[in-house]
Design a protein around this motif. Structure first.
Motif, PDB file in Angstrom:
ATOM      1  N   VAL A  27      -6.416 -13.017   1.872  1.00 61.06           N
ATOM      2  CA  VAL A  27      -7.124 -11.828   1.400  1.00 61.06           C
ATOM      3  C   VAL A  27      -6.690 -10.572   2.141  1.00 61.06           C
ATOM      4  CG1 VAL A  27      -9.384 -10.749   1.178  1.00 61.06           C
ATOM      5  CG2 VAL A  27      -9.114 -13.159   0.630  1.00 61.06           C
ATOM      6  N   SER A  28      -6.491 -10.661   3.456  1.00 61.38           N
ATOM      7  CA  SER A  28      -6.155  -9.471   4.237  1.00 61.38           C
ATOM      8  C   SER A  28      -4.818  -8.862   3.827  1.00 61.38           C
ATOM      9  CB  SER A  28      -6.125  -9.803   5.732  1.00 61.38           C
ATOM     10  OG  SER A  28      -5.138 -10.781   6.013  1.00 61.38           O
ATOM     11  N   ASP A  29      -3.942  -9.669   3.229  1.00 67.25           N
ATOM     12  CA  ASP A  29      -2.632  -9.147   2.832  1.00 67.25           C
ATOM     13  C   ASP A  29      -2.730  -8.148   1.681  1.00 67.25           C
ATOM     14  OD1 ASP A  29      -1.395 -10.579   4.768  1.00 67.25           O
ATOM     15  OD2 ASP A  29      -0.300 -11.938   3.436  1.00 67.25           O
ATOM     16  N   VAL A  30      -3.853  -8.139   0.973  1.00 67.02           N
ATOM     17  CA  VAL A  30      -4.005  -7.189  -0.132  1.00 67.02           C
ATOM     18  C   VAL A  30      -3.863  -5.755   0.371  1.00 67.02           C
ATOM     19  CG1 VAL A  30      -5.605  -6.313  -1.883  1.00 67.02           C
ATOM     20  CG2 VAL A  30      -5.431  -8.768  -1.472  1.00 67.02           C
ATOM     21  N   GLU A  31      -4.208  -5.529   1.624  1.00 68.29           N
ATOM     22  CA  GLU A  31      -4.076  -4.184   2.172  1.00 68.29           C
ATOM     23  C   GLU A  31      -2.635  -3.682   2.096  1.00 68.29           C
ATOM     24  OE1 GLU A  31      -4.168  -2.687   6.543  1.00 68.29           O
ATOM     25  OE2 GLU A  31      -6.223  -2.605   5.819  1.00 68.29           O
ATOM     26  N   ILE A  32      -1.672  -4.595   2.175  1.00 68.73           N
ATOM     27  CA  ILE A  32      -0.272  -4.194   2.083  1.00 68.73           C
ATOM     28  C   ILE A  32      -0.001  -3.543   0.732  1.00 68.73           C
ATOM     29  CG2 ILE A  32       2.122  -5.010   2.138  1.00 68.73           C
ATOM     30  CD1 ILE A  32       1.115  -7.345   3.887  1.00 68.73           C
ATOM     31  N   LEU A  33      -0.565  -4.108  -0.329  1.00 66.40           N
ATOM     32  CA  LEU A  33      -0.397  -3.516  -1.652  1.00 66.40           C
ATOM     33  C   LEU A  33      -1.059  -2.145  -1.717  1.00 66.40           C
ATOM     34  CD1 LEU A  33      -1.067  -6.610  -3.939  1.00 66.40           C
ATOM     35  CD2 LEU A  33       1.132  -5.700  -3.191  1.00 66.40           C
ATOM     36  N   VAL A  34      -2.212  -2.002  -1.066  1.00 64.61           N
ATOM     37  CA  VAL A  34      -2.899  -0.711  -1.048  1.00 64.61           C
ATOM     38  C   VAL A  34      -2.042   0.321  -0.320  1.00 64.61           C
ATOM     39  CG1 VAL A  34      -4.963   0.529  -0.309  1.00 64.61           C
ATOM     40  CG2 VAL A  34      -5.156  -1.806  -1.172  1.00 64.61           C
ATOM     41  N   PRO A  40      -6.306   5.507  -4.453  1.00 68.34           N
ATOM     42  CA  PRO A  40      -6.685   5.916  -5.822  1.00 68.34           C
ATOM     43  C   PRO A  40      -6.129   5.007  -6.908  1.00 68.34           C
ATOM     44  CG  PRO A  40      -5.890   7.801  -4.541  1.00 68.34           C
ATOM     45  CD  PRO A  40      -5.540   6.574  -3.764  1.00 68.34           C
ATOM     46  N   ASN A  41      -5.190   4.130  -6.548  1.00 73.15           N
ATOM     47  CA  ASN A  41      -4.504   3.327  -7.559  1.00 73.15           C
ATOM     48  C   ASN A  41      -4.794   1.832  -7.451  1.00 73.15           C
ATOM     49  OD1 ASN A  41      -2.875   5.559  -8.746  1.00 73.15           O
ATOM     50  ND2 ASN A  41      -2.024   5.640  -6.682  1.00 73.15           N
ATOM     51  N   THR A  42      -5.853   1.471  -6.755  1.00 73.80           N
ATOM     52  CA  THR A  42      -6.135   0.050  -6.591  1.00 73.80           C
ATOM     53  C   THR A  42      -6.428  -0.648  -7.916  1.00 73.80           C
ATOM     54  OG1 THR A  42      -8.437   0.638  -6.067  1.00 73.80           O
ATOM     55  CG2 THR A  42      -6.948   0.251  -4.211  1.00 73.80           C
ATOM     56  N   THR A  43      -6.989   0.090  -8.882  1.00 74.27           N
ATOM     57  CA  THR A  43      -7.247  -0.534 -10.188  1.00 74.27           C
ATOM     58  C   THR A  43      -5.949  -0.911 -10.881  1.00 74.27           C
ATOM     59  OG1 THR A  43      -7.358   1.645 -11.258  1.00 74.27           O
ATOM     60  CG2 THR A  43      -9.436   0.672 -10.515  1.00 74.27           C
ATOM     61  N   LYS A  44      -4.858  -0.204 -10.562  1.00 75.66           N
ATOM     62  CA  LYS A  44      -3.565  -0.522 -11.164  1.00 75.66           C
ATOM     63  C   LYS A  44      -3.037  -1.864 -10.657  1.00 75.66           C
ATOM     64  CE  LYS A  44      -3.168   3.332 -13.520  1.00 75.66           C
ATOM     65  NZ  LYS A  44      -2.129   4.328 -13.293  1.00 75.66           N
ATOM     66  N   ILE A  45      -3.400  -2.214  -9.426  1.00 76.46           N
ATOM     67  CA  ILE A  45      -3.004  -3.520  -8.895  1.00 76.46           C
ATOM     68  C   ILE A  45      -3.630  -4.627  -9.730  1.00 76.46           C
ATOM     69  CG2 ILE A  45      -3.178  -5.072  -6.905  1.00 76.46           C
ATOM     70  CD1 ILE A  45      -3.167  -2.599  -5.114  1.00 76.46           C
ATOM     71  N   GLY A 173       8.278  11.754  -5.874  1.00 79.81           N
ATOM     72  CA  GLY A 173       7.481  10.699  -6.461  1.00 79.81           C
ATOM     73  C   GLY A 173       8.244   9.903  -7.517  1.00 79.81           C
ATOM     74  N   SER A 174       7.542   9.030  -8.207  1.00 77.35           N
ATOM     75  CA  SER A 174       8.119   8.179  -9.250  1.00 77.35           C
ATOM     76  C   SER A 174       7.174   8.155 -10.440  1.00 77.35           C
ATOM     77  CB  SER A 174       8.321   6.754  -8.714  1.00 77.35           C
ATOM     78  OG  SER A 174       8.562   5.838  -9.766  1.00 77.35           O
ATOM     79  N   GLN A 175       7.749   8.110 -11.629  1.00 80.46           N
ATOM     80  CA  GLN A 175       6.947   8.048 -12.848  1.00 80.46           C
ATOM     81  C   GLN A 175       6.463   6.634 -13.151  1.00 80.46           C
ATOM     82  OE1 GLN A 175       6.013  10.794 -14.650  1.00 80.46           O
ATOM     83  NE2 GLN A 175       6.966  11.882 -12.941  1.00 80.46           N
ATOM     84  N   CYS A 176       7.024   5.647 -12.486  1.00 81.03           N
ATOM     85  CA  CYS A 176       6.694   4.258 -12.785  1.00 81.03           C
ATOM     86  C   CYS A 176       5.228   3.954 -12.478  1.00 81.03           C
ATOM     87  CB  CYS A 176       7.573   3.320 -11.963  1.00 81.03           C
ATOM     88  SG  CYS A 176       9.312   3.320 -12.462  1.00 81.03           S
ATOM     89  N   GLY A 177       4.568   3.322 -13.414  1.00 79.61           N
ATOM     90  CA  GLY A 177       3.197   2.878 -13.211  1.00 79.61           C
ATOM     91  C   GLY A 177       2.143   3.936 -13.444  1.00 79.61           C
ATOM     92  N   GLY A 178       2.557   5.199 -13.621  1.00 78.43           N
ATOM     93  CA  GLY A 178       1.596   6.271 -13.831  1.00 78.43           C
ATOM     94  C   GLY A 178       0.584   6.394 -12.708  1.00 78.43           C
ATOM     95  N   LEU A 179       1.043   6.248 -11.450  1.00 75.49           N
ATOM     96  CA  LEU A 179       0.129   6.256 -10.310  1.00 75.49           C
ATOM     97  C   LEU A 179      -0.344   7.664  -9.977  1.00 75.49           C
ATOM     98  CD1 LEU A 179       1.884   3.693  -7.928  1.00 75.49           C
ATOM     99  CD2 LEU A 179       0.195   3.280  -9.726  1.00 75.49           C
ATOM    100  N   ALA A 180      -1.603   7.764  -9.584  1.00 74.54           N
ATOM    101  CA  ALA A 180      -2.164   9.045  -9.159  1.00 74.54           C
ATOM    102  C   ALA A 180      -1.646   9.398  -7.774  1.00 74.54           C
ATOM    103  CB  ALA A 180      -3.686   8.963  -9.139  1.00 74.54           C
ATOM    104  N   PRO A 181      -1.535  10.687  -7.447  1.00 76.00           N
ATOM    105  CA  PRO A 181      -1.075  11.080  -6.106  1.00 76.00           C
ATOM    106  C   PRO A 181      -2.079  10.671  -5.040  1.00 76.00           C
ATOM    107  CG  PRO A 181      -1.878  12.986  -7.311  1.00 76.00           C
ATOM    108  CD  PRO A 181      -1.830  11.859  -8.288  1.00 76.00           C
ATOM    109  N   VAL A 182      -1.567  10.420  -3.841  1.00 77.44           N
ATOM    110  CA  VAL A 182      -2.409  10.061  -2.703  1.00 77.44           C
ATOM    111  C   VAL A 182      -2.492  11.269  -1.785  1.00 77.44           C
ATOM    112  CG1 VAL A 182      -2.686   8.513  -0.733  1.00 77.44           C
ATOM    113  CG2 VAL A 182      -1.742   7.650  -2.875  1.00 77.44           C
ATOM    114  N   VAL A 183      -3.691  11.772  -1.556  1.00 73.34           N
ATOM    115  CA  VAL A 183      -3.842  13.008  -0.784  1.00 73.34           C
ATOM    116  C   VAL A 183      -4.643  12.812   0.495  1.00 73.34           C
ATOM    117  CG1 VAL A 183      -3.611  14.489  -2.804  1.00 73.34           C
ATOM    118  CG2 VAL A 183      -5.877  13.663  -2.127  1.00 73.34           C
ATOM    119  N   GLU A 184      -5.241  11.640   0.695  1.00 76.60           N
ATOM    120  CA  GLU A 184      -5.978  11.406   1.924  1.00 76.60           C
ATOM    121  C   GLU A 184      -5.848   9.954   2.344  1.00 76.60           C
ATOM    122  OE1 GLU A 184     -10.387  10.627  -0.083  1.00 76.60           O
ATOM    123  OE2 GLU A 184      -9.999  12.429   1.098  1.00 76.60           O
ATOM    124  N   GLY A 185      -5.998   9.724   3.642  1.00 76.63           N
ATOM    125  CA  GLY A 185      -5.817   8.393   4.178  1.00 76.63           C
ATOM    126  C   GLY A 185      -7.041   7.512   3.993  1.00 76.63           C
ATOM    127  N   GLY A 186      -6.842   6.229   4.308  1.00 78.09           N
ATOM    128  CA  GLY A 186      -7.955   5.294   4.213  1.00 78.09           C
ATOM    129  C   GLY A 186      -7.926   4.277   5.316  1.00 78.09           C
TER     130      GLY A 186
END
Length: 214
Positions: A27-34, A40-45, A173-186
């Motif tokens: 489960v903890s490895d999911v953070e790598i994808l984030v 802002p794009n976790t729903t895309k995962i 940036g990249s157009q692939c996946g239609g990802l929203a920009p990331v403007v703040e950390g988490g």
């Protein structure tokens, strides 16, 4: 699941004879994808049905598809020993998934496919930097410059083109996946080191995550 038997692998020429099996998901490895796509794009995962799994002894990472999932598989020992190289490769492999390279016209120009993945990789490093509040691109770019073949091959573009795509992704940036920009950390580094009040020996559970062993 076994590479070449149960699942399709991008760059399968590197893995088809290894007959390696993936470990159960952690489960903890999911953070790598984030880190790669941003909060802002976790729903895309989830929409992509993308998971991350470990393959011990692989000494690399691979983008796989099979059994209804898209997967990024990686070797945790290799990841721990080469952080810039790990995120360089993972960003590229994530690009294959988000750019849809396993669907559509398989006769597409192979160089173009690799350059799209490289550009997505550059954009993912930018998201990583925002997420963690620290710089990584310089190290990643240097790793790519030493890793990529100068002349390229029938499968991979020359080094100069790949570095240009990596830098373009980082800056534009990249157009692939239609990802929203990331403007703040988490991510708060302090939260990783505070731990419980009782004695704790940190044990690596992923490239950026630890658990306590008492």
């Amino acid at each position: 699941m076994t590479i070449g038997k149960d699942v399709f692998a991008f760059h399968e020429e590197k893995f088809r004879d290894l007959n390696m099996k993936m470990e159960a998901a952690i489960v903890s490895d999911v953070e790598i994808l984030v880190e790669l796509v941003g909060l802002p794009n976790t729903t895309k995962i989830n929409a992509l049905r993308l998971q991350i799994r470990r393959i011990l002894g692989l000494n690399n990472a691979a983008a796989l598809e099979g059994e209804g999932y898209r997967t990024i598989a990686y070797d945790p020992d290799w990841a721990a020993g080469d952080t810039p190289g790990f995120y360089l490769v993972l960003g590229h492999e994530a690009g294959h998934h988000f750019c849809g390279h396993s669907v559509g016209d398989v006769r597409r120009n192979r160089w173009q496919i690799e350059l799209e993945a490289d550009q997505f990789g550059g954009a993912s490093i930018k998201r990583f930097e925002v997420y963690h509040g620290r710089s990584l691109f310089g190290q990643v770019f240097a790793t790519a410059a030493s890793k990529y073949a100068e002349q390229g091959s029938s499968l991979y573009p020359p080094r100069a083109l790949r570095l240009e795509a990596l830098k373009r992704g980082y800056e534009q940036g990249s157009q692939c996946g239609g990802l929203a920009p990331v403007v703040e950390g988490g991510f708060s580094p302090g939260a990783r080191t505070t731990g419980p009040p009782t004695p704790c020996r940190p044990v690596r559970t992923g490239p950026t995550s630890y658990a306590c062993e008492h």
